[in-house]
Write a protein that holds these residues in place. Sequence first.
Motif, PDB file in Angstrom:
ATOM      1  N   LYS A 294       0.860  -1.184   0.000  1.00 46.45           N
ATOM      2  CA  LYS A 294       0.000   0.000   0.000  1.00 46.45           C
ATOM      3  C   LYS A 294       0.893   1.231   0.000  1.00 46.45           C
ATOM      4  N   ASP A 295       0.690   2.127  -0.948  1.00 41.37           N
ATOM      5  CA  ASP A 295       1.455   3.376  -1.021  1.00 41.37           C
ATOM      6  C   ASP A 295       2.957   3.120  -1.028  1.00 41.37           C
ATOM      7  N   GLY A 296       3.391   2.080  -1.743  1.00 37.37           N
ATOM      8  CA  GLY A 296       4.811   1.785  -1.879  1.00 37.37           C
ATOM      9  C   GLY A 296       5.442   1.086  -0.688  1.00 37.37           C
ATOM     10  N   ARG A 297       4.646   0.782   0.321  1.00 38.98           N
ATOM     11  CA  ARG A 297       5.163   0.074   1.503  1.00 38.98           C
ATOM     12  C   ARG A 297       4.557  -1.317   1.577  1.00 38.98           C
ATOM     13  N   VAL A 298       5.353  -2.281   2.003  1.00 43.30           N
ATOM     14  CA  VAL A 298       4.839  -3.620   2.246  1.00 43.30           C
ATOM     15  C   VAL A 298       4.414  -3.685   3.707  1.00 43.30           C
ATOM     16  N   LEU A 299       3.133  -3.995   3.916  1.00 41.70           N
ATOM     17  CA  LEU A 299       2.566  -4.040   5.257  1.00 41.70           C
ATOM     18  C   LEU A 299       2.182  -5.473   5.612  1.00 41.70           C
ATOM     19  N   GLU A 300       2.227  -5.761   6.903  1.00 44.21           N
ATOM     20  CA  GLU A 300       1.923  -7.099   7.384  1.00 44.21           C
ATOM     21  C   GLU A 300       1.159  -6.987   8.696  1.00 44.21           C
TER      22      GLU A 300
END
Length: 127
Positions: A85-91
Amino acid sequence: MNVRELIDSYNDAWNRQDLDAIHAAHADDIVFHNHTAAERVEGAAAVRAHIAGIFENWPTLRFTGRSLRVGEDFAVSEWTARGEKDGRVLEWDGVDVFPIAGGKIARKDVYSTSFNPRTVSGTSATD
């Protein structure tokens, strides 16, 4: 198909973002309730549309199972989700509770830490 096979197949369909396979696993009167996001949707057609929106917002969303507990008419699945999301990998971590009726998923109750996801550095969402 037993409960374990149903949920394994269902989880695989989520990772493929296969709306037809997900929809086929749902009872006509399914309730999808994401308690964390305060989202509650009723009925197979409305749930399908809701899940399509999730996939539209999270095209790289994938789940890794941590544990699956099953009984004759229920399953509890612990998982970790990952998406970009928005260039970030979230977990984030979560639990799904599935009552089963007539060989189909009657409810999906979701509880997760999505309100406070971890940022994962140096990886892609599909790693």
